[in-house]
Design a protein around this motif. Structure first.
Motif, PDB file in Angstrom:
ATOM      1  N   MET A  85       6.368   3.013  17.346  1.00 54.53           N
ATOM      2  CA  MET A  85       6.823   2.210  16.226  1.00 54.53           C
ATOM      3  C   MET A  85       5.699   2.157  15.198  1.00 54.53           C
ATOM      4  N   TYR A  86       6.066   2.371  13.950  1.00 53.93           N
ATOM      5  CA  TYR A  86       5.072   2.493  12.888  1.00 53.93           C
ATOM      6  C   TYR A  86       5.395   1.576  11.731  1.00 53.93           C
ATOM      7  N   GLU A  87       4.358   1.197  11.011  1.00 53.05           N
ATOM      8  CA  GLU A  87       4.525   0.378   9.817  1.00 53.05           C
ATOM      9  C   GLU A  87       4.025   1.182   8.626  1.00 53.05           C
ATOM     10  N   PHE A  88       4.838   1.215   7.567  1.00 56.90           N
ATOM     11  CA  PHE A  88       4.474   1.893   6.321  1.00 56.90           C
ATOM     12  C   PHE A  88       4.298   0.810   5.265  1.00 56.90           C
ATOM     13  N   GLU A  89       3.123   0.767   4.662  1.00 58.06           N
ATOM     14  CA  GLU A  89       2.860  -0.215   3.616  1.00 58.06           C
ATOM     15  C   GLU A  89       2.358   0.514   2.373  1.00 58.06           C
ATOM     16  N   ILE A  90       3.053   0.296   1.267  1.00 57.48           N
ATOM     17  CA  ILE A  90       2.651   0.927   0.007  1.00 57.48           C
ATOM     18  C   ILE A  90       2.218  -0.168  -0.950  1.00 57.48           C
ATOM     19  N   SER A  91       1.185   0.126  -1.730  1.00 61.33           N
ATOM     20  CA  SER A  91       0.655  -0.850  -2.682  1.00 61.33           C
ATOM     21  C   SER A  91       0.626  -0.245  -4.067  1.00 61.33           C
ATOM     22  N   ASP A  92       0.904  -1.083  -5.042  1.00 61.71           N
ATOM     23  CA  ASP A  92       0.787  -0.721  -6.444  1.00 61.71           C
ATOM     24  C   ASP A  92       0.004  -1.851  -7.081  1.00 61.71           C
ATOM     25  N   ARG A  93      -1.311  -1.724  -6.990  1.00 61.48           N
ATOM     26  CA  ARG A  93      -2.166  -2.817  -7.464  1.00 61.48           C
ATOM     27  C   ARG A  93      -2.268  -2.777  -8.977  1.00 61.48           C
ATOM     28  N   CYS A  94      -2.358  -3.924  -9.549  1.00 61.79           N
ATOM     29  CA  CYS A  94      -2.503  -4.040 -10.990  1.00 61.79           C
ATOM     30  C   CYS A  94      -3.992  -4.154 -11.313  1.00 61.79           C
ATOM     31  N   VAL A  95      -4.502  -3.179 -12.050  1.00 62.61           N
ATOM     32  CA  VAL A  95      -5.916  -3.181 -12.420  1.00 62.61           C
ATOM     33  C   VAL A  95      -5.993  -3.529 -13.900  1.00 62.61           C
ATOM     34  N   SER A  96      -6.743  -4.570 -14.192  1.00 59.45           N
ATOM     35  CA  SER A  96      -6.868  -5.011 -15.594  1.00 59.45           C
ATOM     36  C   SER A  96      -8.026  -4.340 -16.267  1.00 59.45           C
ATOM     37  N   TYR A 136       0.900   4.816 -13.830  1.00 56.89           N
ATOM     38  CA  TYR A 136      -0.440   4.407 -13.399  1.00 56.89           C
ATOM     39  C   TYR A 136      -0.656   4.851 -11.954  1.00 56.89           C
ATOM     40  N   ALA A 137      -0.664   6.149 -11.743  1.00 53.90           N
ATOM     41  CA  ALA A 137      -0.736   6.717 -10.394  1.00 53.90           C
ATOM     42  C   ALA A 137      -1.948   6.212  -9.611  1.00 53.90           C
ATOM     43  N   TYR A 138      -3.078   6.054 -10.281  1.00 58.78           N
ATOM     44  CA  TYR A 138      -4.310   5.644  -9.604  1.00 58.78           C
ATOM     45  C   TYR A 138      -4.203   4.258  -8.975  1.00 58.78           C
ATOM     46  N   GLU A 139      -3.189   3.470  -9.333  1.00 54.65           N
ATOM     47  CA  GLU A 139      -2.997   2.140  -8.747  1.00 54.65           C
ATOM     48  C   GLU A 139      -2.238   2.202  -7.419  1.00 54.65           C
ATOM     49  N   GLN A 169      -1.952  11.956 -10.502  1.00 57.15           N
ATOM     50  CA  GLN A 169      -1.016  12.496 -11.488  1.00 57.15           C
ATOM     51  C   GLN A 169       0.092  11.483 -11.738  1.00 57.15           C
ATOM     52  N   ASN A 170       0.222  11.035 -12.970  1.00 55.29           N
ATOM     53  CA  ASN A 170       1.246  10.066 -13.345  1.00 55.29           C
ATOM     54  C   ASN A 170       2.634  10.700 -13.320  1.00 55.29           C
ATOM     55  N   GLU A 171       3.626   9.894 -12.909  1.00 57.12           N
ATOM     56  CA  GLU A 171       5.027  10.309 -12.875  1.00 57.12           C
ATOM     57  C   GLU A 171       5.187  11.668 -12.182  1.00 57.12           C
ATOM     58  N   PHE A 172       4.616  11.750 -10.988  1.00 54.53           N
ATOM     59  CA  PHE A 172       4.599  12.984 -10.209  1.00 54.53           C
ATOM     60  C   PHE A 172       5.054  12.661  -8.790  1.00 54.53           C
TER      61      PHE A 172
END
Length: 121
Positions: free
Chosen positions: A110-121, A69-72, A95-98
């Protein structure tokens, strides 16, 4: 039922070039999106941040391997020395699984990296 999956808080990344005349490997930066569903896939090895003291710029390389679910998936990089100012974002994973790779030029700080994988119903 059950408890929704949680994502650990982002960790700050420090990028501090040294005074040597050759590039120096600094703090590892890597992350992968999560869906809350365990997989049998191993984590990828860390991607080093490499400082080049002669250019005044540190290369910050971000590798993201998307799930089905790449778009998430999205991420943001903030400058913690500038009141958390957002420097870079990416939210156009399609692109999924890419494996996506982005390279950014950052100065000493100093930097902060934040990644999100939101769940879209």
């Amino acid at each position: 039922g059950g408890t929704p999956p949680t994502t650990p808080p982002p960790a700050p990344v420090s990028s501090r070039p040294t005074a040597s005349s050759r590039p120096t490997t600094l703090a590892p930066v890597t992350s992968q999106p999560t869906t809350g569903n365990p997989t049998n896939q191993p984590s990828r090895p860390p991607v080093p941040v490499t400082a080049n003291p002669t250019s005044g710029c540190s290369e910050l390389k971000v590798d993201v391997l998307t799930d089905r679910y790449a778009y998430e998936t999205s991420y943001v990089i903030r400058d913690l020395c500038d009141e958390g100012k957002v420097l870079f974002t990416k939210d156009d994973f399609d692109q999924n699984e890419f494996e996506y790779t982005e390279t950014y030029c950052v100065s000493d700080g100093m930097y902060e990296f934040e990644i999100s994988d939101r769940c879209v119903s």
